[in-house]
Design a protein around this motif. Structure first.
Motif, mmCIF file in Angstrom:
data_model
loop_
_atom_site.group_PDB
_atom_site.id
_atom_site.type_symbol
_atom_site.label_atom_id
_atom_site.label_comp_id
_atom_site.label_asym_id
_atom_site.label_seq_id
_atom_site.Cartn_x
_atom_site.Cartn_y
_atom_site.Cartn_z
ATOM 1 N N SER A 416 7.852 9.362 -7.537
ATOM 2 C CA SER A 416 8.244 8.262 -6.656
ATOM 3 C C SER A 416 7.284 7.089 -6.773
ATOM 4 O O SER A 416 7.700 5.924 -6.673
ATOM 5 C CB SER A 416 8.326 8.751 -5.207
ATOM 6 O OG SER A 416 7.259 9.637 -4.899
ATOM 7 N N ASP A 417 6.025 7.347 -7.006
ATOM 8 C CA ASP A 417 5.032 6.281 -7.193
ATOM 9 C C ASP A 417 5.185 5.616 -8.549
ATOM 10 O O ASP A 417 5.258 4.390 -8.669
ATOM 11 C CB ASP A 417 3.629 6.872 -7.036
ATOM 12 C CG ASP A 417 2.525 5.861 -7.266
ATOM 13 O OD1 ASP A 417 2.153 5.169 -6.304
ATOM 14 O OD2 ASP A 417 2.022 5.774 -8.407
ATOM 15 N N ARG A 418 5.238 6.417 -9.602
ATOM 16 C CA ARG A 418 5.220 5.875 -10.964
ATOM 17 C C ARG A 418 6.467 5.042 -11.265
ATOM 18 O O ARG A 418 6.387 3.979 -11.872
ATOM 19 C CB ARG A 418 5.107 7.001 -11.992
ATOM 20 C CG ARG A 418 3.973 7.968 -11.749
ATOM 21 C CD ARG A 418 2.601 7.329 -11.767
ATOM 22 N NE ARG A 418 1.614 8.391 -11.758
ATOM 23 C CZ ARG A 418 0.955 8.808 -10.673
ATOM 24 N NH1 ARG A 418 1.168 8.202 -9.517
ATOM 25 N NH2 ARG A 418 0.078 9.800 -10.745
ATOM 26 N N VAL A 419 7.631 5.532 -10.855
ATOM 27 C CA VAL A 419 8.869 4.802 -11.145
ATOM 28 C C VAL A 419 8.893 3.473 -10.389
ATOM 29 O O VAL A 419 9.312 2.439 -10.931
ATOM 30 C CB VAL A 419 10.100 5.670 -10.821
ATOM 31 C CG1 VAL A 419 11.385 4.853 -10.918
ATOM 32 C CG2 VAL A 419 10.159 6.867 -11.779
ATOM 33 N N GLN A 420 8.433 3.460 -9.150
ATOM 34 C CA GLN A 420 8.403 2.196 -8.409
ATOM 35 C C GLN A 420 7.421 1.215 -9.045
ATOM 36 O O GLN A 420 7.703 0.009 -9.120
ATOM 37 C CB GLN A 420 8.043 2.448 -6.946
ATOM 38 C CG GLN A 420 9.161 3.135 -6.169
ATOM 39 C CD GLN A 420 8.846 3.254 -4.691
ATOM 40 O OE1 GLN A 420 9.275 2.436 -3.887
ATOM 41 N NE2 GLN A 420 8.072 4.270 -4.334
ATOM 42 N N HIS A 421 6.275 1.690 -9.485
ATOM 43 C CA HIS A 421 5.335 0.801 -10.169
ATOM 44 C C HIS A 421 6.007 0.074 -11.332
ATOM 45 O O HIS A 421 5.793 -1.126 -11.531
ATOM 46 C CB HIS A 421 4.149 1.604 -10.715
ATOM 47 C CG HIS A 421 3.039 1.819 -9.745
ATOM 48 N ND1 HIS A 421 2.436 0.792 -9.067
ATOM 49 C CD2 HIS A 421 2.389 2.958 -9.366
ATOM 50 C CE1 HIS A 421 1.477 1.277 -8.292
ATOM 51 N NE2 HIS A 421 1.430 2.588 -8.445
ATOM 52 N N MET A 422 6.813 0.797 -12.098
ATOM 53 C CA MET A 422 7.331 0.247 -13.352
ATOM 54 C C MET A 422 8.695 -0.428 -13.227
ATOM 55 O O MET A 422 9.100 -1.174 -14.124
ATOM 56 C CB MET A 422 7.414 1.358 -14.412
ATOM 57 C CG MET A 422 6.118 2.138 -14.608
ATOM 58 S SD MET A 422 4.645 1.104 -14.815
ATOM 59 C CE MET A 422 4.954 0.381 -16.411
ATOM 60 N N SER A 617 5.185 -3.671 -12.029
ATOM 61 C CA SER A 617 5.610 -4.799 -11.206
ATOM 62 C C SER A 617 5.717 -4.479 -9.723
ATOM 63 O O SER A 617 6.102 -5.336 -8.924
ATOM 64 C CB SER A 617 6.972 -5.297 -11.699
ATOM 65 O OG SER A 617 7.895 -4.208 -11.743
ATOM 66 N N GLY A 618 5.412 -3.258 -9.345
ATOM 67 C CA GLY A 618 5.359 -2.876 -7.942
ATOM 68 C C GLY A 618 4.001 -2.303 -7.645
ATOM 69 O O GLY A 618 3.356 -1.720 -8.521
ATOM 70 N N ASP A 619 3.523 -2.461 -6.397
ATOM 71 C CA ASP A 619 2.184 -1.954 -6.094
ATOM 72 C C ASP A 619 2.007 -1.767 -4.599
ATOM 73 O O ASP A 619 2.891 -2.078 -3.801
ATOM 74 C CB ASP A 619 1.109 -2.897 -6.653
ATOM 75 C CG ASP A 619 -0.062 -2.126 -7.252
ATOM 76 O OD1 ASP A 619 -0.734 -1.400 -6.493
ATOM 77 O OD2 ASP A 619 -0.289 -2.238 -8.461
ATOM 78 N N HIS A 620 0.828 -1.281 -4.236
ATOM 79 C CA HIS A 620 0.496 -1.029 -2.840
ATOM 80 C C HIS A 620 -0.944 -1.409 -2.545
ATOM 81 O O HIS A 620 -1.463 -1.098 -1.470
ATOM 82 C CB HIS A 620 0.713 0.456 -2.515
ATOM 83 C CG HIS A 620 0.213 1.376 -3.583
ATOM 84 N ND1 HIS A 620 -1.094 1.802 -3.654
ATOM 85 C CD2 HIS A 620 0.843 1.913 -4.656
ATOM 86 C CE1 HIS A 620 -1.242 2.574 -4.728
ATOM 87 N NE2 HIS A 620 -0.083 2.649 -5.354
ATOM 88 N N CYS A 621 -1.613 -2.079 -3.525
ATOM 89 C CA CYS A 621 -3.005 -2.493 -3.345
ATOM 90 C C CYS A 621 -3.042 -3.803 -2.581
ATOM 91 O O CYS A 621 -3.534 -4.830 -3.075
ATOM 92 C CB CYS A 621 -3.702 -2.624 -4.696
ATOM 93 S SG CYS A 621 -3.613 -1.142 -5.683
ATOM 94 N N VAL A 622 -2.471 -3.782 -1.398
ATOM 95 C CA VAL A 622 -2.351 -4.958 -0.539
ATOM 96 C C VAL A 622 -2.955 -4.600 0.820
ATOM 97 O O VAL A 622 -3.551 -3.533 0.989
ATOM 98 C CB VAL A 622 -0.869 -5.369 -0.392
ATOM 99 C CG1 VAL A 622 -0.285 -5.770 -1.735
ATOM 100 C CG2 VAL A 622 -0.032 -4.249 0.234
ATOM 101 N N ASP A 623 -2.813 -5.504 1.772
ATOM 102 C CA ASP A 623 -3.272 -5.203 3.124
ATOM 103 C C ASP A 623 -2.586 -3.911 3.584
ATOM 104 O O ASP A 623 -1.357 -3.822 3.607
ATOM 105 C CB ASP A 623 -2.902 -6.360 4.051
ATOM 106 C CG ASP A 623 -3.583 -6.266 5.406
ATOM 107 O OD1 ASP A 623 -3.786 -5.134 5.895
ATOM 108 O OD2 ASP A 623 -3.907 -7.310 5.980
ATOM 109 N N PRO A 624 -3.353 -2.888 3.944
ATOM 110 C CA PRO A 624 -2.747 -1.593 4.285
ATOM 111 C C PRO A 624 -1.730 -1.646 5.420
ATOM 112 O O PRO A 624 -0.846 -0.787 5.483
ATOM 113 C CB PRO A 624 -3.956 -0.728 4.657
ATOM 114 C CG PRO A 624 -5.078 -1.320 3.860
ATOM 115 C CD PRO A 624 -4.821 -2.798 3.877
ATOM 116 N N VAL A 625 -1.817 -2.649 6.304
ATOM 117 C CA VAL A 625 -0.839 -2.712 7.394
ATOM 118 C C VAL A 625 0.557 -3.028 6.857
ATOM 119 O O VAL A 625 1.553 -2.804 7.552
ATOM 120 C CB VAL A 625 -1.254 -3.748 8.461
ATOM 121 C CG1 VAL A 625 -2.620 -3.417 9.037
ATOM 122 C CG2 VAL A 625 -1.247 -5.164 7.911
#
Length: 672
Positions: A416-422, A617-625
């Motif tokens: 679920s993480d890897r596919v969303q990243h790409m 093109s997708g990530d989560h290294c943003v403001d955790p809120v």
């Protein structure tokens, strides 16, 4: 998870040669263990009876779905596309789950395991830095070479095996449960390499290296003459020799012979003109390849000296047959049947799974995101690989559920993480129409996995389905090292305007702050960094406040948007014995933004903010809120604001144990 650090492994040195002294020690330890067995068995029986009386339930299942986003989950549930999640919510509960600062997989899953903040478990990012050299190091583990070597000419015989250091601190909940005779099966939960000794079974995950000692390095062989610069892998030639094409697959370094260099396996590839298939001859065996289809896992042996081989596995994919010929090889994984480094507990557990279910991927980040980023494979080939790895994981998970009548079964699925990243760039028709439905299909697959898991839930079992963080787009990249340079906080040698990787060309005597990794900004602190110039105390606090004020709300003038939402001082986020190892500031990027690929490895470039051109093109290294995870439970929970730190104390509570005072989390159930 990030693909940035393919070459930043835990270190060289593989445990492929046991010494005579190690054999003697093993003999005496085995003998002592046999003598003490009756006493240990008696004590275990007493503990087991006590734990049975205390326990509120018989079994806990943790289904980890890395990166499952609450907004997309809620959307697809509302559209009727995730019926099993909807059913679990109706029967039990659903909440958004607070993630960690920063919202990175190694940080969040370490908090899941230990119930503590990063300042207590010592994992703050994928990378930390050497305080002496400023060069990045893998944060989670380090392989240290054997101590003592017998030299016979060029031959080097170690007296001991290399040791692997786990850098995550604090105790996992499964280790605490094991001390009270509650066993656990822990499958691919991130930051479990090297595997710890506890009452249960474990297969390591994130930060487990490949056979080269990296975090996953692919190889693309081709008859094409050009060899463009490649990240996360290498491009190597296929040379014609008569009817064959020849190449050489590089493996680990040969550390048993001085100056021997890298071990390699030569191979031959036979491709008939006009055919879409080929025959691969490698390691003494022939394998039929069909263009666009992965080979099964092929076992490889790299011979260091006569009688000593380092064993790995890889899959091959014929990507082109005309007019050019190209062959992709996955990163060479540690062979689970003959592991060169410890990847499971007990040590035979990986071999047991491989014998029972077939060989499987072992590297920490098994889905080869860099190969897609670099064009070595295409989207279809990446998806095939990702779902093949998911199928391997499902088989292990089903086996664990079938054989665990009491205790904990925890398994994390990375798909679920890897596919969303790409594929996030294709979401909602924003990219290529062929891939517009990939993420929706991914969530439906996770729903089917949940449905299978729910079949194992009875009155004595509690199921938690959770993610460590959510997801958002990554369209624009921010290089804070470039911003620091432009604004006088980071200096370069001479009149340079750009630097190399790993801060090559930085003048540390005039640098007050620098950026490294995916979320952190550090002060160049005197007495901490080897060339520090900022005094601890008032000067450091003033500099942090100045940077927070200037960077919070940083605008992207080209797009009239805000690139950085908020900057956080880690000293205000959490307390603990390892706070001194944390970044001084955590950067809370806005949705659509993230640290640039160059900034993450300590590089100053000409641009502060630029487009992200990669498939990633997708990530989560943003403001955790902005990117909470999800928490579904088969029973109603009592917490209105659960956090990932609450999972460890909840597991202890359900088996009748009080959480240690040092845990930050609380059980999500009220005391009965």
């Amino acid at each position: 998870m990030s693909p940035l650090f393919a070459y930043i492994g835990p270190g060289a040195g593989f445990a492929f040669l046991g010494s005579f002294l190690s054999l003697i020690a093993s003999f005496f330890l085995t003998a002592a263990s046999l003598l003490l067995w009756p006493f240990r068995a008696g004590r275990a029986m007493i503990r087991r009876k006590l734990s049975l009386r205390r326990a509120k339930i018989r079994r806990i299942i943790f289904l980890g779905l890395d990166g499952l986003d609450p907004r997309l989950t809620e959307r697809y549930m509302a559209e009727g596309k995730m019926p099993n999640f909807s059913r679990l919510k109706q029967q039990g509960s659903f909440h958004r789950l607070r993630t960690t600062f920063p919202a990175l997989s190694p940080v969040a899953w370490s908090t899941f395991a230990t119930g503590v903040s990063p300042a207590k478990h010592n994992i703050f990012d994928f990378l930390n830095r050497s305080l002496k050299t400023y060069i990045p190091e893998l944060s989670a583990s380090k392989v240290r070479p054997a101590q003592g070597v017998l030299r016979i000419g060029r031959l080097r015989l170690p007296f001991s095996r290399p040791s692997v250091e786990m850098r995550r601190k604090s105790e996992s909940f499964w280790k605490i449960l094991g001390e009270h005779s509650v066993g656990s099966t822990i499958l691919r939960v991130p930051i479990t390499f090297p595997p710890e000794d506890f009452n249960g079974r474990l297969l390591s995950a994130m930060c487990t290296p490949d056979l080269r000692g990296t975090q996953g390095s692919f190889t693309l062989f081709s008859t094409r003459l050009e060899r463009p610069e490649t990240e996360g892998g290498c491009r190597c030639p296929l040379r014609r020799s008569g009817e064959y094409l020849e190449g050489s697959l590089e493996g680990p370094d040969n550390e048993l012979i001085d100056g021997a260099g890298t071990l390699a396996l030569p191979f031959r590839l036979a491709v008939r003109q006009g055919s879409t298939s080929a025959t691969l001859e490698i390691a003494g065996e022939s394998h039929r390849l069909q263009r666009g289809e992965y080979s099964p896992w092929i076992r490889l042996a790299f011979n260091a000296v006569p009688g000593v081989a380092i064993r790995g596995i890889a899959r091959f994919l014929l990507t082109e047959t005309s007019p050019e010929i190209s062959l992709y090889a996955t990163p060479i994984q540690i062979d689970p049947e003959s592991p060169a480094l410890p990847i499971s507990h007990p040590s035979y557990y990986s071999a047991y799974l491989a014998k029972l279910l077939g060989s499987f991927a072992t590297v920490g980040m098994a889905e080869d995101t860099w190969a897609l980023n670099e064009g070595a494979i295409g989207e279809a080939e990446f998806l095939t690989q990702a779902y093949s790895i998911m199928n391997e994981r499902e088989a292990m998970f089903e086996n664990a559920l079938a054989h665990t009548r009491r205790g904990v079964v925890a398994c994390v699925f990375d798909t679920s993480d890897r596919v969303q990243h790409m594929f996030f760039r294709h979401l909602d028709g924003g990219g290529d129409a062929r891939w517009a439905g990939v993420i929706e299909n991914l969530y439906q697959r996770m729903d089917r996995l949940l449905g299978k898991t729910m079949e194992n839930v009875d009155d004595g079992t509690i199921l938690f389905a959770l993610s460590d963080h959510g997801f958002c787009a990554f369209r624009r990249a921010v290089n804070l090292n470039s911003w620091l340079h432009r604004n006088g906080y980071l200096a370069l040698n001479g009149d340079a305007t750009e630097s190399g990787r790993y801060f090559q060309g930085v003048d540390w005597s005039r640098t007050r702050a620098y950026c490294l990794g995916l979320s952190g900004l550090y002060l160049n602190l005197r007495g901490r960094e080897s060339c520090g110039v900022v005094a601890a105390g008032a000067e450091a606090e003033a500099l942090k406040n100045e940077l927070i004020a200037k960077l919070s709300g940083l605008p992207d003038n080209k797009h009239d948007e805000t690139a950085i939402r908020q900057v956080y001082a880690t000293s205000h986020l959490y307390k603990g014995p390892y706070l001194g190892a944390a970044p001084d500031l955590i950067i809370g990027y806005n949705e659509g933004y993230r640290t640039s690929w160059d900034a993450a490895v300590g590089k100053v470039t000409a641009h502060v903010i630029e487009d992200n051109p990669k498939a990633w093109s997708g990530d989560h290294c943003v403001d955790p809120v902005l990117v909470p995870g999800v928490l579904f439970c088969s029973r109603k929970i009592d917490s209105d604001d659960p956090g990932i730190e609450d999972m460890a104390p909840t597991a202890l509570d359900l088996f009748g144990l009080s959480a240690p005072a040092w845990m930050d989390g609380k059980s999500v159930f009220r005391p009965v």
